[in-house]
Design a protein around this motif. Structure first.
Motif, PDB file in Angstrom:
ATOM      1  N   ASP A   1      -2.416  52.329  69.967  1.00  0.00           N
ATOM      2  CA  ASP A   1      -1.134  52.883  70.373  1.00  0.00           C
ATOM      3  C   ASP A   1      -0.339  51.830  71.128  1.00  0.00           C
ATOM      4  O   ASP A   1      -0.770  50.684  71.272  1.00  0.00           O
ATOM      5  CB  ASP A   1      -1.333  54.147  71.218  1.00  0.00           C
ATOM      6  CG  ASP A   1      -2.107  53.869  72.508  1.00  0.00           C
ATOM      7  OD1 ASP A   1      -2.666  54.831  73.064  1.00  0.00           O
ATOM      8  OD2 ASP A   1      -2.166  52.708  72.951  1.00  0.00           O
ATOM      9  N   ARG A   2       0.816  52.234  71.653  1.00  0.00           N
ATOM     10  CA  ARG A   2       1.703  51.238  72.215  1.00  0.00           C
ATOM     11  C   ARG A   2       1.243  50.656  73.547  1.00  0.00           C
ATOM     12  O   ARG A   2       1.798  49.670  74.002  1.00  0.00           O
ATOM     13  CB  ARG A   2       3.123  51.786  72.339  1.00  0.00           C
ATOM     14  CG  ARG A   2       3.292  53.028  73.169  1.00  0.00           C
ATOM     15  CD  ARG A   2       4.546  53.761  72.726  1.00  0.00           C
ATOM     16  NE  ARG A   2       5.631  52.841  72.533  1.00  0.00           N
ATOM     17  CZ  ARG A   2       6.762  52.867  73.210  1.00  0.00           C
ATOM     18  NH1 ARG A   2       6.943  53.794  74.136  1.00  0.00           N
ATOM     19  NH2 ARG A   2       7.719  52.003  72.958  1.00  0.00           N
TER      20      ARG A   2
ATOM     21  N   VAL B   1       4.643  57.990  76.768  1.00  0.00           N
ATOM     22  CA  VAL B   1       3.223  58.041  76.394  1.00  0.00           C
ATOM     23  C   VAL B   1       2.341  57.709  77.584  1.00  0.00           C
ATOM     24  O   VAL B   1       1.356  58.402  77.862  1.00  0.00           O
ATOM     25  CB  VAL B   1       2.948  57.044  75.245  1.00  0.00           C
ATOM     26  CG1 VAL B   1       1.457  56.812  75.066  1.00  0.00           C
ATOM     27  CG2 VAL B   1       3.547  57.552  73.956  1.00  0.00           C
TER      28      VAL B   1
ATOM     29  N   GLN C   1       2.608  67.865  74.044  1.00  0.00           N
ATOM     30  CA  GLN C   1       3.148  67.701  72.696  1.00  0.00           C
ATOM     31  C   GLN C   1       4.480  68.432  72.558  1.00  0.00           C
ATOM     32  O   GLN C   1       5.434  67.921  71.963  1.00  0.00           O
ATOM     33  CB  GLN C   1       2.134  68.199  71.651  1.00  0.00           C
ATOM     34  CG  GLN C   1       0.964  67.239  71.494  1.00  0.00           C
ATOM     35  CD  GLN C   1      -0.188  67.798  70.679  1.00  0.00           C
ATOM     36  OE1 GLN C   1      -0.355  69.012  70.583  1.00  0.00           O
ATOM     37  NE2 GLN C   1      -0.994  66.922  70.099  1.00  0.00           N
TER      38      GLN C   1
ATOM     39  N   SER D   1      -2.189  60.444  71.412  1.00  0.00           N
ATOM     40  CA  SER D   1      -1.769  59.096  71.022  1.00  0.00           C
ATOM     41  C   SER D   1      -1.242  59.077  69.596  1.00  0.00           C
ATOM     42  O   SER D   1      -1.569  59.940  68.778  1.00  0.00           O
ATOM     43  CB  SER D   1      -2.930  58.109  71.156  1.00  0.00           C
ATOM     44  OG  SER D   1      -3.802  58.240  70.058  1.00  0.00           O
ATOM     45  N   SER D   2      -0.473  58.066  69.315  1.00  0.00           N
ATOM     46  CA  SER D   2       0.046  57.880  67.952  1.00  0.00           C
ATOM     47  C   SER D   2      -1.096  57.596  66.983  1.00  0.00           C
ATOM     48  O   SER D   2      -0.956  57.815  65.772  1.00  0.00           O
ATOM     49  CB  SER D   2       1.037  56.709  67.930  1.00  0.00           C
ATOM     50  OG  SER D   2       0.397  55.531  68.377  1.00  0.00           O
ATOM     51  N   SER D   3      -2.218  57.133  67.504  1.00  0.00           N
ATOM     52  CA  SER D   3      -3.354  56.785  66.636  1.00  0.00           C
ATOM     53  C   SER D   3      -3.846  57.995  65.856  1.00  0.00           C
ATOM     54  O   SER D   3      -4.240  57.874  64.688  1.00  0.00           O
ATOM     55  CB  SER D   3      -4.509  56.199  67.460  1.00  0.00           C
ATOM     56  OG  SER D   3      -4.129  54.972  68.037  1.00  0.00           O
TER      57      SER D   3
ATOM     58  N   ARG E   1      -2.116  60.480  64.706  1.00  0.00           N
ATOM     59  CA  ARG E   1      -1.207  60.715  63.568  1.00  0.00           C
ATOM     60  C   ARG E   1      -1.414  59.641  62.505  1.00  0.00           C
ATOM     61  O   ARG E   1      -1.449  59.925  61.305  1.00  0.00           O
ATOM     62  CB  ARG E   1       0.249  60.679  64.049  1.00  0.00           C
ATOM     63  CG  ARG E   1       0.671  61.855  64.897  1.00  0.00           C
ATOM     64  CD  ARG E   1       2.177  61.845  65.121  1.00  0.00           C
ATOM     65  NE  ARG E   1       2.624  60.714  65.906  1.00  0.00           N
ATOM     66  CZ  ARG E   1       2.525  60.618  67.228  1.00  0.00           C
ATOM     67  NH1 ARG E   1       1.966  61.587  67.927  1.00  0.00           N
ATOM     68  NH2 ARG E   1       2.989  59.558  67.869  1.00  0.00           N
ATOM     69  N   THR E   2      -1.562  58.409  62.968  1.00  0.00           N
ATOM     70  CA  THR E   2      -1.756  57.296  62.029  1.00  0.00           C
ATOM     71  C   THR E   2      -3.027  57.496  61.208  1.00  0.00           C
ATOM     72  O   THR E   2      -3.051  57.280  59.997  1.00  0.00           O
ATOM     73  CB  THR E   2      -1.845  55.960  62.798  1.00  0.00           C
ATOM     74  OG1 THR E   2      -0.676  55.812  63.594  1.00  0.00           O
ATOM     75  CG2 THR E   2      -1.981  54.787  61.855  1.00  0.00           C
TER      76      THR E   2
ATOM     77  N   ARG F   1       7.385  66.654  74.395  1.00  0.00           N
ATOM     78  CA  ARG F   1       8.011  65.570  73.610  1.00  0.00           C
ATOM     79  C   ARG F   1       9.163  66.100  72.778  1.00  0.00           C
ATOM     80  O   ARG F   1      10.111  65.381  72.481  1.00  0.00           O
ATOM     81  CB  ARG F   1       6.983  64.947  72.659  1.00  0.00           C
ATOM     82  CG  ARG F   1       6.015  64.005  73.310  1.00  0.00           C
ATOM     83  CD  ARG F   1       5.077  63.432  72.260  1.00  0.00           C
ATOM     84  NE  ARG F   1       3.971  62.732  72.881  1.00  0.00           N
ATOM     85  CZ  ARG F   1       2.859  62.404  72.256  1.00  0.00           C
ATOM     86  NH1 ARG F   1       2.700  62.723  70.982  1.00  0.00           N
ATOM     87  NH2 ARG F   1       1.899  61.761  72.882  1.00  0.00           N
TER      88      ARG F   1
ATOM     89  N   GLU G   1       0.652  49.868  66.988  1.00  0.00           N
ATOM     90  CA  GLU G   1       2.005  50.302  67.298  1.00  0.00           C
ATOM     91  C   GLU G   1       2.686  49.246  68.162  1.00  0.00           C
ATOM     92  O   GLU G   1       2.024  48.533  68.938  1.00  0.00           O
ATOM     93  CB  GLU G   1       1.960  51.638  68.055  1.00  0.00           C
ATOM     94  CG  GLU G   1       3.283  52.356  68.104  1.00  0.00           C
ATOM     95  CD  GLU G   1       3.218  53.672  68.872  1.00  0.00           C
ATOM     96  OE1 GLU G   1       2.168  53.956  69.476  1.00  0.00           O
ATOM     97  OE2 GLU G   1       4.226  54.391  68.873  1.00  0.00           O
TER      98      GLU G   1
ATOM     99  N   CYS H   1      -6.672  51.320  64.605  1.00  0.00           N
ATOM    100  CA  CYS H   1      -5.306  51.506  65.073  1.00  0.00           C
ATOM    101  C   CYS H   1      -5.256  51.480  66.589  1.00  0.00           C
ATOM    102  O   CYS H   1      -6.255  51.726  67.267  1.00  0.00           O
ATOM    103  CB  CYS H   1      -4.686  52.775  64.514  1.00  0.00           C
ATOM    104  SG  CYS H   1      -5.732  54.203  64.610  1.00  0.00           S
TER     105      CYS H   1
END
Lengths: 81, 400
Positions: B71-72, A38, A14, B50-52, B54-55, A17, B160, B69
């Motif tokens: 992620d990419r 990612v 983290q 993962s972005s999940s 945060r989402t 990034r 995403e 959700c």
């Protein structure tokens, strides 16, 4: 520099990034993972595995910008070790 | 609380047994409470990165409804917040991602093979869950926690934007089901065998007929699948004997409805409705096979134009006979007059439309070109023994 043995891998990634430049994991064979990606991060945590079997022992962290070594210092072994 | 955790535990066990869909409980700051998942440390770390994650956190700051959700790279999660904890189902591959897809991306990016191997072994544990099924599981999770069934439309979907999809061979093993399974589905349609069709369709539920949209647009994907399916089913219907005009009219009607839908669940309902309508048409055609060609053409013309005013002269012209001759022939072979057949079929369609519950009796009367709502009501009573209102009440009582 190598990762500390008990470094918090998720926290390290983290913070990676947020580093100013690219942060790479470079294997002893010369292969590289850009830890800002990612997918690379997922591959990296998969490689972390169990302590005794971690493939991360056979590689080092390389920062594109020198100041990022300081930024990530809590996770990295010192240069002397 | 114990009762709740018991319900969650039972649901979790059933989903693992049926689909290898794992379940988790996390604190509000995503600290681990429990996770029933192999390689849980890896997947827990993956979730945090993962972005999940945060989402999900952002979503539940303003909503109580479940969220799906991804992620990419297409790894998805279903989440619900309840009484100070997150309940998750996952991870799973969404329809646009697969082990093969990610492997190809890794190779194109020249990731170290020794590291990729371990990663792919982890990914091989993940199921592929189609968005429609994921919505069902989201509804189940909410029901399990709150004791109320939410509407599918209330399930939030957040995918995403994906990694480059240039690699051609990124299809999952479940993609397009198999060619042979689709051929069997077409054969079932031609025979009007809805049961066989449903069984094959269930087996294909992890696949997708015609992927045309990119990642991140579940509604467009679902619409595209529906439109491609409309083409397949209308062709099969024509092979079964439905007139080309009838098949094209029906598919055009439903394609317009599909394009106009605003939610994935609405699109699914429309596709189910379309499937049923085509099967009904095919059954009517095959039921009339013992009749003469003129009568079959007349019956097919009526089915094609049920939503219009139909005149005997038009039907006779289509069948290539004089009106009086066709009337007598139709009465003899079908056991009722043409006008009675038209009214009866319109009322049968009206019942289906009323059962769906999306339109009023007045709207349906207008759609089916009855001269007035009162004439529609009188005709409805004649053929069903009850008024439209009584029919709707009966339907609502049946559902309660």
């Amino acid at each position: 520099m190598r990762l500390k043995e008990k470094a918090n891998i998720v926290a390290f990634l983290q913070d990676a990034r947020a580093a100013r430049g690219d942060v790479w994991f470079q294997t002893d064979e010369g292969d590289q993972l850009n830890l800002k990606s990612v997918l690379s991060q997922y591959v990296f945590i998969s490689a972390a595995g169990n302590e005794g079997e971690s493939a991360l022992k056979n590689g080092k962290i390389v920062c594109e910008k020198k100041q990022d070594y300081q930024f990530l210092q809590e996770y990295l072994e010192s240069a002397e070790s | 609380m114990e009762h709740l955790e018991f319900r969650v535990s039972v649901m979790g066990e059933l989903l693992i047994a049926a689909h290898h869909l794992y379940n988790w409980k996390l604190e509000p700051d995503f600290e681990y409470i429990y996770g029933h998942c192999p390689e849980k440390e890896f997947f827990y770390n993956l979730f945090q990165l993962s972005s999940s994650s945060r989402t999900i956190k952002e979503h539940f700051q303003h909503s109580e409804m479940p969220i799906i959700c991804a992620d990419r790279v297409g790894i998805g999660w279903i989440a619900q917040f309840h009484e100070g904890a997150y309940y998750l189902l996952g991870p799973f591959f969404t329809m646009d991602a697969s082990e093969t897809y990610i492997r190809n991306i890794c190779y194109e990016a020249k990731f170290p093979s020794s590291l990729v191997t371990s990663f792919l072994v982890h990914l091989s544990l993940l199921p592929v869950i189609h968005i429609q099924n994921a919505m069902d599981y989201a509804v189940m999770l909410y029901r399990c926690l709150y004791g109320i069934t939410p509407r599918k439309n209330d399930v939030e979907i957040s995918f995403e934007e994906g990694v480059s999809a240039e690699a051609e061979s990124w299809s999952s093993g479940t993609w397009h089901g198999t060619f042979q399974a689709e051929r069997k589905m077409v054969e079932a349609i031609k025979k009007g065998d809805l049961e066989a069709f449903n069984e094959i369709a269930r087996g294909l539920s992890g696949a997708q007929i015609g992927k045309l949209a990119g990642m991140g647009d579940a509604l467009r994907q679902t619409k595209n699948s529906g439109i491609v399916f409309a083409t397949i089913i209308s062709r099969a219907a024509m092979e079964a004997g439905v007139s080309s005009e009838g098949a094209y009219n029906l598919s055009d009607y439903y394609i317009q409805k599909i394009e106009g839908s605003r939610f994935v669940s609405d699109t699914q309902h429309i596709v189910e409705e379309m499937t049923y309508a085509f099967f009904q048409r095919i059954r009517h055609v095959t039921a009339n096979l013992s009749c003469s060609r003129a009568v079959r053409i007349a019956a097919e013309y009526i089915e094609t134009h049920l939503r219009e005013k139909i005149s005997l002269d038009e039907i006779a012209k289509e069948a290539g006979y004089a009106s009086y001759y066709l009337s007598g022939k139709f009465q003899k072979e079908m056991g009722e007059s043409i006008n009675s057949y038209i009214r009866r079929r319109k009322i049968e369609l009206a019942k289906e439309l009323m059962w769906e519950g999306r339109k009023t009796a007045v709207d349906i009367a207008e759609e089916l070109c009855f001269s007035s709502p009162s004439y529609f009501a009188a005709t409805f009573r004649k053929y069903t023994g009850m008024s439209p209102t009584e029919f709707i009440d009966k339907k609502e009582n049946a559902g309660s």
